[in-house]
Design a protein around this motif. Structure first.
Motif, PDB file in Angstrom:
ATOM      1  N   LYS A 121       0.807  -1.217   0.000  1.00 13.01           N
ATOM      2  CA  LYS A 121       0.000   0.000   0.000  1.00 13.01           C
ATOM      3  C   LYS A 121       0.838   1.264   0.000  1.00 13.01           C
ATOM      4  CE  LYS A 121      -3.093  -1.569   3.162  1.00 13.01           C
ATOM      5  NZ  LYS A 121      -4.208  -1.541   4.098  1.00 13.01           N
ATOM      6  N   LYS A 122       2.127   1.124   0.306  1.00 14.67           N
ATOM      7  CA  LYS A 122       2.923   2.336   0.479  1.00 14.67           C
ATOM      8  C   LYS A 122       4.062   2.519  -0.517  1.00 14.67           C
ATOM      9  CE  LYS A 122       0.717   3.870   4.079  1.00 14.67           C
ATOM     10  NZ  LYS A 122      -0.127   5.054   3.961  1.00 14.67           N
ATOM     11  N   VAL A 190      -5.419 -12.145  -1.656  1.00 15.31           N
ATOM     12  CA  VAL A 190      -5.647 -10.711  -1.560  1.00 15.31           C
ATOM     13  C   VAL A 190      -7.151 -10.455  -1.520  1.00 15.31           C
ATOM     14  CG1 VAL A 190      -5.435  -8.532  -2.794  1.00 15.31           C
ATOM     15  CG2 VAL A 190      -3.501 -10.060  -2.655  1.00 15.31           C
ATOM     16  N   LYS A 191      -7.880 -11.235  -2.294  1.00 17.01           N
ATOM     17  CA  LYS A 191      -9.319 -11.060  -2.357  1.00 17.01           C
ATOM     18  C   LYS A 191     -10.054 -11.971  -1.378  1.00 17.01           C
ATOM     19  CE  LYS A 191     -12.485  -9.906  -5.988  1.00 17.01           C
ATOM     20  NZ  LYS A 191     -12.968 -10.288  -7.289  1.00 17.01           N
ATOM     21  N   ARG A 277      -2.606  -4.902 -10.654  1.00  9.51           N
ATOM     22  CA  ARG A 277      -2.932  -3.479 -10.640  1.00  9.51           C
ATOM     23  C   ARG A 277      -3.955  -3.123  -9.568  1.00  9.51           C
ATOM     24  NH1 ARG A 277      -6.768  -4.177 -15.886  1.00  9.51           N
ATOM     25  NH2 ARG A 277      -5.401  -5.909 -16.276  1.00  9.51           N
ATOM     26  N   ALA A 280      -3.199  -2.986  -4.507  1.00 10.37           N
ATOM     27  CA  ALA A 280      -3.104  -1.921  -3.509  1.00 10.37           C
ATOM     28  C   ALA A 280      -4.480  -1.408  -3.096  1.00 10.37           C
ATOM     29  CB  ALA A 280      -2.260  -0.770  -4.043  1.00 10.37           C
ATOM     30  N   ASP A 281      -5.473  -1.535  -3.988  1.00  9.91           N
ATOM     31  CA  ASP A 281      -6.809  -1.040  -3.654  1.00  9.91           C
ATOM     32  C   ASP A 281      -7.592  -2.045  -2.829  1.00  9.91           C
ATOM     33  OD1 ASP A 281      -6.162   1.099  -5.195  1.00  9.91           O
ATOM     34  OD2 ASP A 281      -7.165   0.351  -6.996  1.00  9.91           O
ATOM     35  N   VAL A 282      -7.294  -3.329  -3.032  1.00  9.49           N
ATOM     36  CA  VAL A 282      -8.137  -4.361  -2.446  1.00  9.49           C
ATOM     37  C   VAL A 282      -7.584  -4.905  -1.133  1.00  9.49           C
ATOM     38  CG1 VAL A 282      -9.185  -6.616  -2.825  1.00  9.49           C
ATOM     39  CG2 VAL A 282      -8.957  -5.028  -4.725  1.00  9.49           C
TER      40      VAL A 282
END
Lengths: 283, 432
Positions: A121-122, A190-191, A277, A280-282
């Motif tokens: 995320k960073k 991740v999901k 892609r 980082a959002d999920v």
């Protein structure tokens, strides 16, 4: 801006950022640029693993050694499972080596993306670095445990054939299998957080369908290629062939394993990349 | 010929709402797939989750060597923009062209591992931030000196104080040497001395011709470092111009929202904060105050059960995170520390007029019990502004003056006669 600065500016690397769509390239060149990060993450995993453990690196040896002991007593002595005329302890230990490399690397890689979510995320870097470094971390344990194997081979006076030259190939095959499965699992995790619970079961299940406590020769000849679709079957028999010199005529089986790994790995890479892609959002 | 360091064109980013349930269980997906396999993924994408544009149609250029500030209230899209520029997340539309290596510093100490020593973490963190090993080795001593942790190099960082930890983390980051540096709010850490050191370092970085983009709530830092500034408001670029003007617009128009908090009843808590806001003396909620106008901070709370030894407190700090004051309702009446009876209460703290300097302030309110120590509530109410009108300095010189307070103070002075002893002797010497 001075003329000098201007000429410098034109030499600067140019990055374009825009939404990606459709198939994504692997960008292996970029991965290569980040090889130092790969090295440091692997180094961190290894370093941290045995900090604050009482036995430290002895764990790397104890685990396969104790498993071998149990297998020898129950499968070798009591159940009298054949071992292709190799002393059973050596027979089991030779198989446990690549197995533990695989099992450890796979579970580390499978959990790696969720474990590294802060990083994801960073900071930007090719996300493939994370599962790959997790897989490589298993190699140190493997090397330590390998020293014990050499000792056992001296003890049982088993001399390897030239087949040992192919050992790196089988190690690579084990790592590729771990990475392939790890890529699928880490991208899924991740999901779907279920992956964490799936892993122990998957490892145990896989252990039983891999010829560790028993030889592949128990499997009827006509089924061996199908059996080889479990890549670890090919790896384990490859190890025994390379180190103990037993030719069980497992060539086609090992070939099937290599093909299976390739397919699994390419699929895993594509899946991982297609989700990269959104990580980082999920996450 | 285009020579911008950074060219951002019509960038937008759409998020799906309901981020908390963004990771589903495999079972849910399987069930959905089982019910209607042909539309399993599509349905979810289009209908189930409403989307929101976190950024919309953002365009700007940054020249080489420019230092650009980005301000805006929480949720305006500042961090999302920075994440897109540093390639952590992808834009939904638009394009960006970047000339030069990018280093991003969205958090101090990313990737630090508590079990590793200071020395080990310098190398690890450096690699994570994109430094090469030889580069880290070359700058190693400099980093250690900057962080002032020489003696603790071989101690695991989990035993570091938070100050040491932050210093080390910033030190590594500050020695990053990319052509373009993206920085998010990292200056809000550490003590004041260290903050100033960081600001100086940032200033050095920018004076060597590097391009810096800085997101911050710290108006002081933005003022000092960035000649130019962007103002984001609800994902849109509201303003792009000289920092002076942009900050003024940000403050004057109160683009930052509401400044009033309300909380639902909480019957299970013995005492509970219900509402807090800034207001005029006449109790009209307001966020912008004239310098010569008094303001009040109103706190409403509910006592559900008898409780003793509690105090309602108000904290006031500048946007640079410097505390101005802390005050409790027991300061003016100690009996409030006794038993409080159930009921709904309103309490009001009056701040004097012509006292706080012009600028933006943040209000925090809360309810604490002294012993056993417990915090029942701690709420950020938001910000209010003291407008720079009719302050002493404006009235006299037409200029603003530094400082948190700007009261009219009395100066006693008279002319000394020629034979008066004045301050020739130290008065301390007359003791015996």
């Amino acid at each position: 801006m001075t003329a000098e600065e201007r000429s410098n500016a034109t030499e600067l690397p140019v990055t374009h950022i825009r939404p990606t769509s459709g198939l994504v390239s692997l960008k292996l060149g970029e991965l290569w640029e980040y090889r130092e990060l790969l090295f440091f993450l692997t180094w961190r995993d290894i370093k941290v693993r045995y900090k604050q453990t009482a036995l430290g690196a002895a764990w790397a040896i104890l685990q396969p050694l104790l498993t071998m002991l149990v297998f020898t007593i129950f499968f070798g002595r009591l159940a009298k499972i054949p071992s292709d005329n190799v002393p059973y302890p050596l027979f089991a230990y030779t198989a446990l080596l690549p197995w533990q490399l695989f099992a450890y690397s796979m579970s580390q890689a499978g959990n790696s993306m969720v474990a590294s979510q802060q990083l994801i995320k960073k900071i930007y870097f090719p996300r493939l670095v994370i599962p790959i470094s997790a897989v490589l971390g298993g190699l140190v344990d493997f090397c330590l445990a390998f020293v014990v194997l050499i000792g056992m081979m001296f003890y049982y006076q088993v001399v390897p054939t030239q087949g040992i030259l192919l050992l790196p190939f089988f190690i690579l095959l084990a790592l590729a299998t771990a990475l392939a499965v790890g890529l699928w699992l880490s991208a899924l995790s991740v999901k779907y957080r279920d992956v964490r619970y799936t892993l122990p079961f998957l490892t145990q299940f896989w252990l039983f369908i891999t010829p560790i406590a028993y030889p592949s020769s128990l499997v009827p000849e006509k089924w061996r290629i199908l059996y080889g679709l479990n890549p670890m079957a090919g790896v384990v028999e490859g190890f025994r062939w390379a180190l103990l010199g037993k030719s069980g005529a497992f060539g086609p089986m090992i070939l099937a394993s290599a093909v299976a790994v390739t397919v699994l790995l390419i699929g895993g890479l594509a899946y991982f990349k297609s989700l990269e892609r959104t990580f980082a959002d999920v996450v | 010929m285009n020579q911008s360091a950074l060219k951002v064109e019509a960038v937008g980013k759409r998020f799906q709402l309901g981020a908390t349930e963004s990771y589903t269980t495999l079972r849910e997906s399987l069930v959905r797939f089982g019910k209607a396999p042909w539309k399993a993924t599509r349905t979810r994408r289009n209908n189930d989750n409403p989307t929101i544009w976190a950024l919309e149609d953002i365009s700007f250029d940054v020249d080489h060597g420019e230092v650009l500030g980005i301000i805006g209230h929480n949720g305006a899209g500042k961090s999302t923009l920075l994440k897109i520029l540093s390639r952590i997340t992808e834009p939904t539309r638009g394009s960006i062209e970047i000339r030069g290596r990018v280093g991003s510093l969205l958090e101090v100490g990313t990737g630090f591992h508590p079990e590793l020593t200071g020395r080990e973490n310098i190398f690890l963190n450096g690699a994570i931030l994109g430094m090469k090993r030889v580069e880290i080795r070359r700058k190693f001593d400099e980093i250690v000196a900057f962080a002032e942790i020489e003696r603790f190099l071989d101690t695991p960082v989990k035993r570091f104080s938070s100050g040491m930890y932050m210093r080390l983390a910033f030190a590594v980051a500050a020695h990053l040497d990319p052509e373009i540096l993206l920085v998010d709010e990292v200056l809000a850490v550490g003590d004041l001395a260290f903050q100033n050191k960081c600001l100086r370092k940032m200033k050095d970085v920018s004076s060597t011709g590097r391009t810096v983009i800085l997101v911050s709530h710290n108006m002081g830092a933005i003022h000092r470092l960035c000649p130019r500034c962007l103002l984001l408001d609800h994902g849109r670029l509201a303003m792009d111009g000289p920092t002076e003007d942009v900050v003024r617009a940000y403050i004057a128009h109160g683009i930052d929202e509401v400044g009033i908090v309300t909380q639902p009843p909480a019957p299970r808590k013995p005492i509970h904060l219900r509402r807090a806001y800034t207001a005029t003396r006449e109790d009209n909620h307001q966020r912008d105050f004239r310098f010569d106008e008094g303001l009040s901070i109103v706190v409403e709370f509910e006592v559900n059960r008898e409780i003793a030894d509690c105090a309602v407190w108000v904290g006031l700090r500048t946007v640079e995170q410097v505390w101005v004051l802390g005050s409790t309702d027991s300061d003016s009446d100690e009996s409030r520390l006794g038993t409080r009876n159930p009921g709904y209460y309103r309490t009001q703290l009056d701040l004097p007029a012509s006292w706080l300097n012009a600028g933006m302030y943040e209000v925090v309110v809360g309810i604490n019990r002294q012993s056993p120590a417990k915090s029942f509530d701690r709420v950020e109410v938001g910000t209010f502004n003291i407008l720079d009108v009719d302050t002493p300095s404006r009235l006299r010189t037409g200029q603003s003056r530094p400082g948190v307070l700007q009261p009219f103070l009395d100066w006693q002075q008279h002319q000394l006669a020629a034979d008066e002893p004045a301050l020739l002797e130290d008065p301390g010497e007359h003791h015996d």
